[in-house]
Design an enzyme around this catalytic site. Structure first.
Site, PDB file in Angstrom:
ATOM      1  N   CYS A  53      50.154  -6.484   9.485  1.00 48.71           N
ATOM      2  CA  CYS A  53      49.869  -5.103   9.474  1.00 48.71           C
ATOM      3  C   CYS A  53      48.500  -4.904   9.801  1.00 48.71           C
ATOM      4  CB  CYS A  53      50.330  -4.708   8.105  1.00 48.71           C
ATOM      5  SG  CYS A  53      48.994  -5.180   6.848  1.00 48.71           S
ATOM      6  N   SER A 105      39.180 -10.400   8.240  1.00 49.92           N
ATOM      7  CA  SER A 105      40.188  -9.590   7.364  1.00 49.92           C
ATOM      8  C   SER A 105      39.552  -8.209   6.841  1.00 49.92           C
ATOM      9  CB  SER A 105      40.743 -10.351   6.451  1.00 49.92           C
ATOM     10  OG  SER A 105      41.619 -11.624   6.849  1.00 49.92           O
ATOM     11  N   GLU A 110      40.192 -13.135   2.107  1.00 50.21           N
ATOM     12  CA  GLU A 110      41.503 -12.887   1.531  1.00 50.21           C
ATOM     13  C   GLU A 110      42.499 -14.228   1.699  1.00 50.21           C
ATOM     14  OE1 GLU A 110      44.717 -11.922   3.054  1.00 50.21           O
ATOM     15  OE2 GLU A 110      44.143 -11.613   5.288  1.00 50.21           O
ATOM     16  N   ASP A 111      43.336 -14.579   0.768  1.00 53.91           N
ATOM     17  CA  ASP A 111      43.890 -15.686   0.949  1.00 53.91           C
ATOM     18  C   ASP A 111      45.339 -15.745   1.754  1.00 53.91           C
ATOM     19  OD1 ASP A 111      42.165 -17.376  -0.637  1.00 53.91           O
ATOM     20  OD2 ASP A 111      43.380 -16.618  -2.336  1.00 53.91           O
ATOM     21  N   GLU A 187      45.063   1.187   4.970  1.00 49.84           N
ATOM     22  CA  GLU A 187      44.430   0.108   4.797  1.00 49.84           C
ATOM     23  C   GLU A 187      44.286  -0.173   3.302  1.00 49.84           C
ATOM     24  OE1 GLU A 187      39.561  -0.845   4.831  1.00 49.84           O
ATOM     25  OE2 GLU A 187      40.503  -0.139   6.686  1.00 49.84           O
ATOM     26  N   MET A 188      43.955   0.716   2.559  1.00 48.96           N
ATOM     27  CA  MET A 188      43.674   0.532   1.186  1.00 48.96           C
ATOM     28  C   MET A 188      44.814   0.590   0.351  1.00 48.96           C
ATOM     29  SD  MET A 188      40.600   0.366   0.181  1.00 48.96           S
ATOM     30  CE  MET A 188      40.478  -0.524   1.664  1.00 48.96           C
ATOM     31  N   ALA A 189      46.073   1.136   0.960  1.00 49.43           N
ATOM     32  CA  ALA A 189      47.120   1.404   0.327  1.00 49.43           C
ATOM     33  C   ALA A 189      47.786  -0.210   0.364  1.00 49.43           C
ATOM     34  CB  ALA A 189      48.140   2.276   0.615  1.00 49.43           C
TER      35      ALA A 189
END
Length: 453
Positions: A53, A105, A110-111, A187-189
């Protein structure tokens, strides 16, 4: 015939320099469809596509950078030029490693991206997009991505507002097995939804643009559904946790939407705020804003920044290993061709020698004699090609492809002389090329002086 060096060219359309609209345009269709499209372009021998995304990236292998660049430009024709970051061979290889490590990222380290790279690799392999060059590149990226997470603290702690908000809610109210409502798909959502993906039993995504909400919901492994913003009140009534992160100038959630929802944790991480003042006074509703949540992320950010420096050094080291691996493989192509040609000549001359013995001796060669002759021929081939083999490997290390290709012309398949095309024997030592003469013993050179005797 020349050895092909396999140039990698990449193109990245990501959150760092492109809008969501541009990313969606670049990621139109599945990863496998994109790989097939790139493989259909002239001069492209391998292709790999990664779509999430927050990014759409494509890598191709061609014989030269111009061919690869043209293929990617055609593939991304609908995307604005300023949204595309073109990557050279070295840049592509390093960038892919950085992506797998999480350095590119939204949330450093982040995994999820590591699994997405692995899935993209399998997709590309499934349609024949991964050849020797990209296979080594992607596997190296996955390797360094795993190293980064096991040897450093790159993925420890919550550093984004989205993930920090979820951790905050988990510590104070609990989110395991909950129904969560995420308002927004930016982004934050997105980060909040992904942080809720594992602990929550259900995630509802509400957004003005339904397509974006559906795209986010598809990336979640837990049960997910999509509603419009006008249905926030109904969704909030079913939710235990609400995270709101839109870019709206107006309130998205008012007091009426939360009236009667019961025990609910509301996390407002939007700027300006999404939740109307007064909602915090509703019975059972606890509202937390940016000021409360931001303090949670500071320490974790500092730790990840420090780890990122270590990971960058790790990438530099692994990049050098990959380049050495490529060079050795390309030199080995020529070395294999050289030995293949020598083996053909050896086999032919052995047959000739054995035939002569059989013609001169009634019983021909014994099995033991045949073994001795063949062993001598093997030893000659090995000793004669030992120095050229090392020279070719040295040439590969120094990127001396002119020497390597010249060797391929001399020793490659299809270029050995016919048996009737005998080489000219030098009349004396002075007729031997200087470079070869320096490697020959005085006894060998003296043999040229007696050739006419």
């Amino acid at each position: 015939m020349t050895v092909e060096t396999g140039i990698v060219v990449g193109a990245s359309v990501s959150h760092s320099h492109a809008s969501i609209d541009q990313i969606e345009t670049a990621a139109d269709g599945s990863q496998q469809t994109a790989v097939e499209e790139l493989l259909s372009k002239e001069g492209v021998s391998e292709a790999f596509v990664l779509q999430t995304c927050n990014r759409a990236e494509a890598y191709v292998v061609a014989n030269d950078s111009e061919t690869g660049t043209a293929a990617l430009a055609g593939y991304l024709a609908g995307v604005d030029d300023d949204a595309i970051r073109m990557l050279s061979h070295n840049q592509s290889l390093k960038h892919l490693m950085a992506v797998a490590c999480g350095l590119e990222s939204l949330v450093i380290g982040e995994d999820q991206i590591l699994g997405q790279v692995r899935d993209a690799y399998e997709d590309a392999r499934g349609v024949g997009g991964v050849g020797p060059t990209l296979n080594d590149a992607v596997l190296k990226a996955l390797h360094v991505g795993e190293r980064a997470r096991t040897e450093t603290a790159i993925n420890e702690g919550a550093v984004s507002l989205g993930s920090a908000a979820v951790r905050f809610a988990a510590e104070r109210h609990g989110v395991t097995g909950s129904t969560a409502l995420v308002v927004g798909a930016g982004e934050m959502a997105t980060l909040a939804a992904k942080a809720l993906d594992d602990p929550a039993s259900r995630v509802i995504v509400a957004n003005r643009t339904r397509e974006r909400a559906e795209r986010l919901a598809e990336e979640l492994s837990t049960t997910a559904s999509v509603v419009g913003v006008d249905s926030v009140d109904e969704a909030a009534d079913a939710a235990d946790v609400v995270v709101s992160a839109t870019g709206s100038e107006d309130y998205v959630i008012d007091t009426a939407d939360l009236g009667g929802v019961g025990e609910t944790c509301v996390l407002d991480i939007a700027q300006p705020r999404d939740v109307a003042p007064g909602a915090d006074g509703i019975d059972g509703v606890a509202v937390y804003d940016l000021d409360t949540i931001e303090s949670v992320t500071d320490e974790a950010r500092a730790k990840r920044r420090e780890a990122a420096e270590t990971v960058e050094t790790m990438i530099d080291e692994e990049f050098e290993h990959l380049m050495t691996q490529y060079k050795r493989k390309r030199a080995d192509q020529v070395i294999a061709a050289m030995y293949e040609g020598a083996e053909r000549i050896k086999a032919r001359e052995l047959r000739t020698a054995v035939s002569k013995f059989e013609a001169e001796r009634e019983d021909g060669l014994s099995e033991r004699e045949h073994e001795i002759v063949e062993s001598m021929a093997d030893a000659l081939v090995g000793q004669l090609l030992s120095a050229p083999t090392q020279s070719l490997r040295d040439a590969a290390e120094e990127d001396d492809w002119a020497t390597i290709n010249a060797a391929l012309q001399l020793f490659g398949p299809g270029l050995e002389p016919e048996p009737t095309e005998l080489p000219t024997v030098p009349d004396g030592p002075e007729g031997v090329p200087e470079e070869l003469r320096e490697r020959m013993s005085s006894g060998m050179l003296e043999q040229f002086s007696t050739n006419d005797d």
